[in-house]
Design a protein around this motif. Structure first.
Motif, mmCIF file in Angstrom:
data_model
loop_
_atom_site.group_PDB
_atom_site.id
_atom_site.type_symbol
_atom_site.label_atom_id
_atom_site.label_comp_id
_atom_site.label_asym_id
_atom_site.label_seq_id
_atom_site.Cartn_x
_atom_site.Cartn_y
_atom_site.Cartn_z
ATOM 1 N N TRP A 132 59.252 27.675 13.295
ATOM 2 C CA TRP A 132 59.636 28.091 11.948
ATOM 3 C C TRP A 132 59.576 26.898 10.992
ATOM 4 C CZ3 TRP A 132 63.335 32.579 10.849
ATOM 5 C CH2 TRP A 132 63.090 33.640 11.729
ATOM 6 N N ALA A 133 59.203 27.186 9.753
ATOM 7 C CA ALA A 133 59.110 26.137 8.744
ATOM 8 C C ALA A 133 60.489 25.626 8.346
ATOM 9 C CB ALA A 133 58.370 26.655 7.514
ATOM 10 N N LYS A 134 61.494 26.513 8.392
ATOM 11 C CA LYS A 134 62.854 26.143 7.974
ATOM 12 C C LYS A 134 63.876 26.653 8.987
ATOM 13 C CE LYS A 134 61.906 26.367 2.981
ATOM 14 N NZ LYS A 134 62.318 27.026 1.705
ATOM 15 N N VAL A 135 65.011 25.988 8.994
ATOM 16 C CA VAL A 135 66.151 26.484 9.777
ATOM 17 C C VAL A 135 66.681 27.734 9.087
ATOM 18 C CG1 VAL A 135 68.475 25.976 10.597
ATOM 19 C CG2 VAL A 135 66.720 24.184 10.607
ATOM 20 N N ASP A 136 66.893 28.790 9.860
ATOM 21 C CA ASP A 136 67.365 30.047 9.298
ATOM 22 C C ASP A 136 68.888 30.121 9.408
ATOM 23 O OD1 ASP A 136 66.345 32.902 8.425
ATOM 24 O OD2 ASP A 136 67.991 33.232 9.852
ATOM 25 N N PRO A 137 69.590 30.555 8.356
ATOM 26 C CA PRO A 137 71.052 30.624 8.413
ATOM 27 C C PRO A 137 71.577 31.520 9.530
ATOM 28 C CG PRO A 137 70.287 30.829 6.143
ATOM 29 C CD PRO A 137 69.066 30.889 7.013
ATOM 30 N N VAL A 138 70.814 32.539 9.899
ATOM 31 C CA VAL A 138 71.251 33.471 10.938
ATOM 32 C C VAL A 138 70.638 33.128 12.296
ATOM 33 C CG1 VAL A 138 71.216 35.890 11.700
ATOM 34 C CG2 VAL A 138 71.655 35.332 9.288
ATOM 35 N N LEU A 139 69.332 32.886 12.328
ATOM 36 C CA LEU A 139 68.618 32.696 13.595
ATOM 37 C C LEU A 139 68.467 31.233 14.001
ATOM 38 C CD1 LEU A 139 65.883 35.450 13.188
ATOM 39 C CD2 LEU A 139 68.056 35.579 14.419
ATOM 40 N N GLY A 140 68.923 30.327 13.164
ATOM 41 C CA GLY A 140 68.971 28.925 13.550
ATOM 42 C C GLY A 140 67.631 28.216 13.506
ATOM 43 N N ARG A 141 67.524 27.176 14.324
ATOM 44 C CA ARG A 141 66.320 26.341 14.376
ATOM 45 C C ARG A 141 65.413 26.857 15.478
ATOM 46 N NH1 ARG A 141 64.535 21.402 12.733
ATOM 47 N NH2 ARG A 141 63.212 20.190 14.155
ATOM 48 N N ASN A 142 64.217 27.235 15.112
ATOM 49 C CA ASN A 142 63.254 27.795 16.068
ATOM 50 C C ASN A 142 61.985 26.961 16.079
ATOM 51 O OD1 ASN A 142 64.426 30.474 17.072
ATOM 52 N ND2 ASN A 142 64.739 30.621 14.857
ATOM 53 N N LYS A 143 61.731 26.355 17.224
ATOM 54 C CA LYS A 143 60.509 25.579 17.446
ATOM 55 C C LYS A 143 59.910 26.008 18.786
ATOM 56 C CE LYS A 143 60.677 23.049 13.703
ATOM 57 N NZ LYS A 143 59.622 23.146 12.650
ATOM 58 N N TRP A 144 59.650 27.295 18.885
ATOM 59 C CA TRP A 144 59.250 27.862 20.172
ATOM 60 C C TRP A 144 57.829 27.506 20.573
ATOM 61 C CZ3 TRP A 144 62.638 29.512 23.555
ATOM 62 C CH2 TRP A 144 63.923 29.818 23.091
ATOM 63 N N THR A 145 56.938 27.348 19.624
ATOM 64 C CA THR A 145 55.587 26.910 19.981
ATOM 65 C C THR A 145 55.642 25.522 20.612
ATOM 66 O OG1 THR A 145 54.520 28.219 18.248
ATOM 67 C CG2 THR A 145 53.293 26.342 19.101
ATOM 68 N N THR A 146 56.406 24.633 20.016
ATOM 69 C CA THR A 146 56.569 23.288 20.579
ATOM 70 C C THR A 146 57.185 23.368 21.970
ATOM 71 O OG1 THR A 146 56.778 22.280 18.398
ATOM 72 C CG2 THR A 146 57.705 21.054 20.260
ATOM 73 N N PHE A 147 58.222 24.172 22.120
ATOM 74 C CA PHE A 147 58.886 24.274 23.418
ATOM 75 C C PHE A 147 57.954 24.843 24.482
ATOM 76 C CE2 PHE A 147 61.409 26.819 26.455
ATOM 77 C CZ PHE A 147 62.106 25.780 27.061
ATOM 78 N N LEU A 148 57.287 25.948 24.153
ATOM 79 C CA LEU A 148 56.479 26.645 25.158
ATOM 80 C C LEU A 148 55.187 25.911 25.501
ATOM 81 C CD1 LEU A 148 56.957 30.296 23.877
ATOM 82 C CD2 LEU A 148 57.867 29.338 25.999
ATOM 83 N N THR A 149 54.634 25.184 24.559
ATOM 84 C CA THR A 149 53.338 24.549 24.820
ATOM 85 C C THR A 149 53.439 23.072 25.181
ATOM 86 O OG1 THR A 149 52.955 23.991 22.479
ATOM 87 C CG2 THR A 149 52.186 26.149 23.248
ATOM 88 N N ARG A 150 54.554 22.411 24.833
ATOM 89 C CA ARG A 150 54.663 20.973 25.087
ATOM 90 C C ARG A 150 55.853 20.603 25.979
ATOM 91 N NH1 ARG A 150 53.776 18.619 18.910
ATOM 92 N NH2 ARG A 150 51.856 19.762 18.441
ATOM 93 N N GLU A 151 57.005 21.200 25.719
ATOM 94 C CA GLU A 151 58.213 20.769 26.423
ATOM 95 C C GLU A 151 58.389 21.454 27.769
ATOM 96 O OE1 GLU A 151 60.891 19.715 22.449
ATOM 97 O OE2 GLU A 151 61.147 21.664 23.420
#
Length: 340
Positions: A132-151
């Protein structure tokens, strides 16, 4: 199956379908439609697999999201040599409730004789598994592409002594995500399978589908890829970026939205419940009709690019029995890709 042209009639149909999806999804917040029966039996089978070491629950830390992510793994049947890995994603809820592969399907029994590790993240609800480009007030910080493809992959490879060969598959919301992930990290996945996902994000239909999932959960879709309809949305549109799928094994399926072989009162998912039957036929039929249009567009795009892919269409609604079937139908293709 051919795709209709881009005329005004088709655009109207798409927008009407998408609007219905939005309003119905807001009326029924869960887009994971059919809670199949036999959950206690599935829990027992999973418990046995855990006790025997065939299944594992892991916690993997994501530095990009500063959180721990629960991961459930089905270990390859034969671990005498390093094996490939299939990342299998849940739908809109991310597996955080009971709408996930282990509660809703026979995945434990299905995987018992497969020489492939199956890795299922049990988090990521309403995120589209993207950065996600921004942290969402409800759904929080989402960096799932980074997590799934790198981490995540290095941790899995080390923990399971995997061979570094990967595929990815997913349903519904994740049916969109797996295509985008395969396009974003083309060297990571040999095969991709999408079941009942809308392969578009930068069309009227695609944007409204994203809005139905994210907005229905209280999130703000402008926080995903920047201004709605802007370059970030185009950059994450699987149809626009379909050329990046060249060289991969590709399997895409969708029901038509019309009642199929699992949509009858005696089916396990319905068990004679008339209200549930009407809900699945209504909500599930409309959502699947929308994914059907998206899938036709992806098929047309891949055909235009002369990229081989398998497409499977049959009558059916947006529900777990069909996704269980499609995993089995796509498995021979995925297995060949992972073992070539």
């Amino acid at each position: 199956m051919s795709v209709a042209g881009g005329g005004s009639h088709r655009r109207v149909v798409q927008v009407v379908v998408a609007l219905v999806v939005v309003f119905v999804s807001l009326a029924f917040p869960s887009t994971s439609l059919a809670d199949t029966g036999g959950e206690s039996e599935r829990e027992e089978r999973l418990a046995r697999a855990m006790a025997e070491g065939r299944a594992l629950d892991l916690t993997v830390h994501s530095s990009s999201m500063n959180r721990d992510v629960p991961i459930r793994v089905l270990v390859a049947a034969d671990t005498s040599v390093p094996r490939p890995t299939l990342y299998l994603l849940n739908g809109s809820g991310g597996g955080e409730g009971d709408a996930h592969w282990f509660a809703q399907t026979d995945i434990v029994d299905f995987a018992a004789d497969k020489n492939v590790n199956i890795v299922v993240p049990m988090s990521g609800g309403y995120s589209y598994y993207t950065d996600w480009a921004k942290v969402d007030p409800v759904l929080g910080r989402n960096k799932w592409t980074t997590f799934l493809t790198r981490e995540l992959p290095p941790v899995i490879d080390a923990k399971l002594n995997a061979n570094g060969v990967n595929g990815i598959a997913g349903i519904s919301m994740a049916g969109t995500s797996v295509l985008a992930l395969a396009e974003t990290a083309p060297d990571l996945y040999r095969g991709v399978a999408s079941y009942s996902g809308c392969a578009e994000t930068n069309t009227e239909l695609g944007r409204l589908a994203v809005g139905a999932v994210v907005g229905g959960s209280g999130g703000d879709i402008a926080n995903i890829w920047g201004p709605i309809g802007g370059p970030g949305w185009r950059a994450h549109d699987p149809v626009v970026n379909a050329y990046k799928l060249r060289g991969k094994a590709i399997y895409v399926s969708s029901g038509t939205g019309l009642p199929g072989r699992h949509d009858h009162l005696s089916d396990e998912a319905i068990d004679g419940d008339v209200v549930e039957y009407a809900r699945i036929l209504g909500l599930g039929g409309v959502i699947e009709a929308a994914t059907y249009y998206c899938t036709l567009n992806l098929q047309s795009r891949l055909q235009g690019l002369r990229i081989p892919a398998t497409f499977d269409y049959e009558p059916g609604t947006h529900s777990w029995p069909y996704w269980e079937d499609q995993l089995a139908k796509s498995w021979p293709m995925l297995e060949r890709a992972l073992n070539r």
